[in-house]
Structures are given as structure tokens and as C-alpha cells.
Design a protein around this motif. Structure first.
Motif, mmCIF file in Angstrom:
data_model
loop_
_atom_site.group_PDB
_atom_site.id
_atom_site.type_symbol
_atom_site.label_atom_id
_atom_site.label_comp_id
_atom_site.label_asym_id
_atom_site.label_seq_id
_atom_site.Cartn_x
_atom_site.Cartn_y
_atom_site.Cartn_z
ATOM 1 N N ILE A 85 13.526 -1.690 0.715
ATOM 2 C CA ILE A 85 14.395 -0.530 0.949
ATOM 3 C C ILE A 85 13.720 0.729 0.418
ATOM 4 C CG2 ILE A 85 16.564 0.604 0.322
ATOM 5 C CD1 ILE A 85 17.830 -2.186 0.151
ATOM 6 N N ALA A 86 13.182 0.636 -0.789
ATOM 7 C CA ALA A 86 12.557 1.801 -1.413
ATOM 8 C C ALA A 86 11.310 2.252 -0.645
ATOM 9 C CB ALA A 86 12.201 1.487 -2.868
ATOM 10 N N ARG A 87 10.555 1.303 -0.102
ATOM 11 C CA ARG A 87 9.311 1.655 0.581
ATOM 12 C C ARG A 87 9.495 2.028 2.039
ATOM 13 N NH1 ARG A 87 3.988 -0.947 -0.161
ATOM 14 N NH2 ARG A 87 3.414 0.711 -1.557
ATOM 15 N N ALA A 88 10.344 1.299 2.762
ATOM 16 C CA ALA A 88 10.407 1.456 4.219
ATOM 17 C C ALA A 88 11.715 2.051 4.711
ATOM 18 C CB ALA A 88 10.176 0.097 4.888
ATOM 19 N N GLY A 89 12.687 2.220 3.837
ATOM 20 C CA GLY A 89 13.972 2.780 4.250
ATOM 21 C C GLY A 89 15.018 1.710 4.520
ATOM 22 N N SER A 90 16.263 2.134 4.522
ATOM 23 C CA SER A 90 17.376 1.186 4.644
ATOM 24 C C SER A 90 17.497 0.596 6.045
ATOM 25 C CB SER A 90 18.688 1.858 4.238
ATOM 26 O OG SER A 90 18.941 2.976 5.068
ATOM 27 N N VAL A 91 17.180 1.368 7.071
ATOM 28 C CA VAL A 91 17.310 0.848 8.439
ATOM 29 C C VAL A 91 16.309 -0.272 8.676
ATOM 30 C CG1 VAL A 91 17.069 1.420 10.886
ATOM 31 C CG2 VAL A 91 18.248 2.995 9.356
#
Length: 155
Positions: A89-95
Motif C-alpha cells: 500500500i505504501a509503495r504502490a498505492g491503495s488501488v
């Protein structure tokens, strides 16, 4: 059974909230294992009284049997996978990280076939194919580049 549908939506709603909160506000400088430890501590405070009160509290005791080792192995796998999810989540985003739920669904279908001997109709396979096609379209978030001057001007 339709009355239980709102109950089934609670977990996906919580995952969506978690993913968006972590993506938006971060983890306060904590690494994924520290975040998971904090979440587990909070979960223990909530679940321990319920487990004891309902008579479902379980402590593995010697001699250890397969169920004890399975519980330990499942716990270790859970920590590693969930910490990886928080890090994703922190690296690539929640989607992008939310796509994990589709991989879990597909894996569950294959594990049920392997372990339980289940078979599925052509509709299930078409649905999994559509899920796979949708997954291939989602890309990780691109990190925004800022120069030192832009950061100082906006901060």
C-alpha cells in the motif's frame, strides 16, 4: 441469506478504509511489521474477552499435535503476508494493493479444487478470467517527483 449480505461487506469495507488511510496518511514512520504489531495488540484487547467469554480461548499445550503446528504456521504466514500488504500500500498505492483480494479469491478457488475436490461451472471460470483481465489493467502508483525548490515553495 440475503440478510447476511451486509455482514459480508464489513470486511471489504474495512480493507478499503485501511488501504486508503495508509495510502493517504502513511504509517507514522513505522515499518509494516510495527504497524501489524500495533494492529494485533488492539485486536487482542478486543478479541481476548470475547474468546474467553465464549469459551473459545485456545492455548497450545504439550504434546503438540498437527493442529498446534498448523496454528503456528498459519500465524507466521499471516504476519509475513499482511506486512507485505501494508508495505505494498505504501509503495504502490491503495488501488493497486487492493488487487490482492482478487488474487486471494482466485487462490481460494484453486485450493478448494486441490484440497476439497470441488468442481466449478463454466461461469466461475469466466468470472475468474474477467477478474484476471481486470487485474492486468491496474498499474502501481507512479511516485511523484519534486525538486527541492518545489518542496520548499509548497511546504
Amino acid at each position: 441469506m440475503i440478510a447476511f449480505l451486509p455482514l459480508a461487506l464489513v470486511a471489504p469495507f474495512c480493507y478499503a478504509c485501511e488501504g486508503n488511510i495508509v495510502a493517504r496518511w502513511g504509517t507514522a514512520g513505522l515499518d509494516p511489521f510495527q504497524v501489524l504489531f500495533g494492529a494485533s495488540a488492539i485486536g487482542t484487547v478486543i478479541a481476548l474477552p470475547l474468546a474467553i467469554g465464549s469459551g473459545q480461548f485456545f492455548v497450545p499445550t504439550s504434546p503438540f499435535v498437527l493442529a498446534d503446528f498448523t496454528l503456528l504456521f498459519g500465524s507466521i504466514v499471516h504476519v509475513l503476508v499482511y506486512a507485505g500488504y501494508v508495505g505494498l500500500i505504501a509503495r504502490a498505492g491503495s488501488v493497486f494493493a487492493g488487487q490482492v483480494s482478487y488474487i486471494v479469491t482466485g487462490s481460494g478457488v484453486f485450493w478448494a479444487m486441490l484440497l476439497l475436490g470441488e468442481t466449478y461451472s463454466v461461469w466461475v471460470w469466466l468470472a475468474l478470467l474477467c477478474m484476471g483481465a481486470g487485474l492486468s489493467l491496474v498499474q502501481p502508483r507512479v511516485a511523484e517527483r519534486t525538486t527541492l525548490g518545489e518542496t520548499a515553495a509548497h511546504g
